[in-house]
Design a protein around this motif. Structure first.
Motif, mmCIF file in Angstrom:
data_model
loop_
_atom_site.group_PDB
_atom_site.id
_atom_site.type_symbol
_atom_site.label_atom_id
_atom_site.label_comp_id
_atom_site.label_asym_id
_atom_site.label_seq_id
_atom_site.Cartn_x
_atom_site.Cartn_y
_atom_site.Cartn_z
ATOM 1 N N GLU A 20 0.844 -1.196 -0.001
ATOM 2 C CA GLU A 20 0.075 0.103 -0.014
ATOM 3 C C GLU A 20 0.785 1.188 -0.027
ATOM 4 O OE1 GLU A 20 -2.552 0.036 3.379
ATOM 5 O OE2 GLU A 20 -2.600 -2.395 3.445
ATOM 6 N N GLU A 21 0.257 2.208 -0.287
ATOM 7 C CA GLU A 21 0.806 3.545 -0.365
ATOM 8 C C GLU A 21 0.653 4.245 1.213
ATOM 9 O OE1 GLU A 21 -0.416 6.281 -3.615
ATOM 10 O OE2 GLU A 21 1.286 5.399 -4.772
ATOM 11 N N VAL A 29 5.254 10.880 -5.333
ATOM 12 C CA VAL A 29 3.778 9.825 -5.984
ATOM 13 C C VAL A 29 3.691 10.598 -7.219
ATOM 14 C CG1 VAL A 29 1.699 9.299 -5.575
ATOM 15 C CG2 VAL A 29 3.171 9.601 -3.771
ATOM 16 N N LYS A 87 5.421 9.366 -0.405
ATOM 17 C CA LYS A 87 5.361 7.895 0.234
ATOM 18 C C LYS A 87 6.220 7.310 0.920
ATOM 19 C CE LYS A 87 5.463 5.088 -3.918
ATOM 20 N NZ LYS A 87 5.031 4.084 -4.577
ATOM 21 N N VAL A 126 8.725 4.169 1.891
ATOM 22 C CA VAL A 126 8.783 3.068 0.995
ATOM 23 C C VAL A 126 9.900 2.142 1.998
ATOM 24 C CG1 VAL A 126 9.842 1.873 -0.966
ATOM 25 C CG2 VAL A 126 8.429 3.761 -1.026
#
Length: 171
Positions: A9-10, A45, A53, A55
């Motif tokens: 998911e972001e 993004v 985002k 990660v």
């Protein structure tokens, strides 16, 4: 571990703030430290370059895998020698205790705890539950002989208990 569980998911800083009930400055500081240590990266993004985002890096994925393996081993040790019915009863007791703590209003976000839905269903057993009342995961979902599924549920309950203890200590 939260980021690892939501790796597909972001996740944005505001998600971290909401999930853990921390301020923007706290999340910014913690995420900054994680980035310095090479645990996360912040990536723009495509739909909005202003958004970044969070990660996971390969390093943090490896750490999450080790932690997950350690948790599974610990759960295996904790459940050793217990019969399936004993495990189910234990899960039920934990659900009730968790619900009692959430009811006080001092701990937890009620929407995160499936045991509340269990109690609602128990109170209205004579009625057919609507789809929105059916819990996503309860101890009864693991009534089968699938030990891995039960281990996953124990992990879920232990994780929530740990989160509740952390939240209590923050206050």
């Amino acid at each position: 571990m939260y980021l690892a569980r939501h790796d597909n998911e972001e996740i944005f800083p505001q998600d971290i703030e909401q999930r853990f009930g921390v301020t923007r400055s706290t999340s910014c500081r913690v995420l900054g430290l994680m980035e310095q240590k090479g645990l996360i990266a912040r990536e723009p993004v495509k739909r909005d370059a202003r958004l970044k985002k969070i990660v996971l890096t390969d390093k943090s994925r490896h750490i999450a895998e080790v932690l997950r393996d350690n948790a599974k081993n610990m759960e295996r040790i904790l459940l050793e020698g217990l019969e399936d019915d004993q495990i189910r009863q234990f899960m039920h007791v934990l659900d009730v205790m968790q619900t009692n703590l959430v009811k006080t209003g001092l701990i937890g976000d009620e929407s995160r705890y499936p045991s509340l839905e269990i109690q609602e269903q128990d109170a209205s057993k004579s009625q057919v539950p609507q789809e929105s009342q059916v819990p996503q995961k309860t101890c009864d979902d693991y009534a089968s002989n699938n030990r891995d599924a039960r281990d996953e549920y124990v992990s879920h309950v232990l994780r929530i208990s740990q989160e509740m203890a952390i939240a209590r200590n923050r206050k």
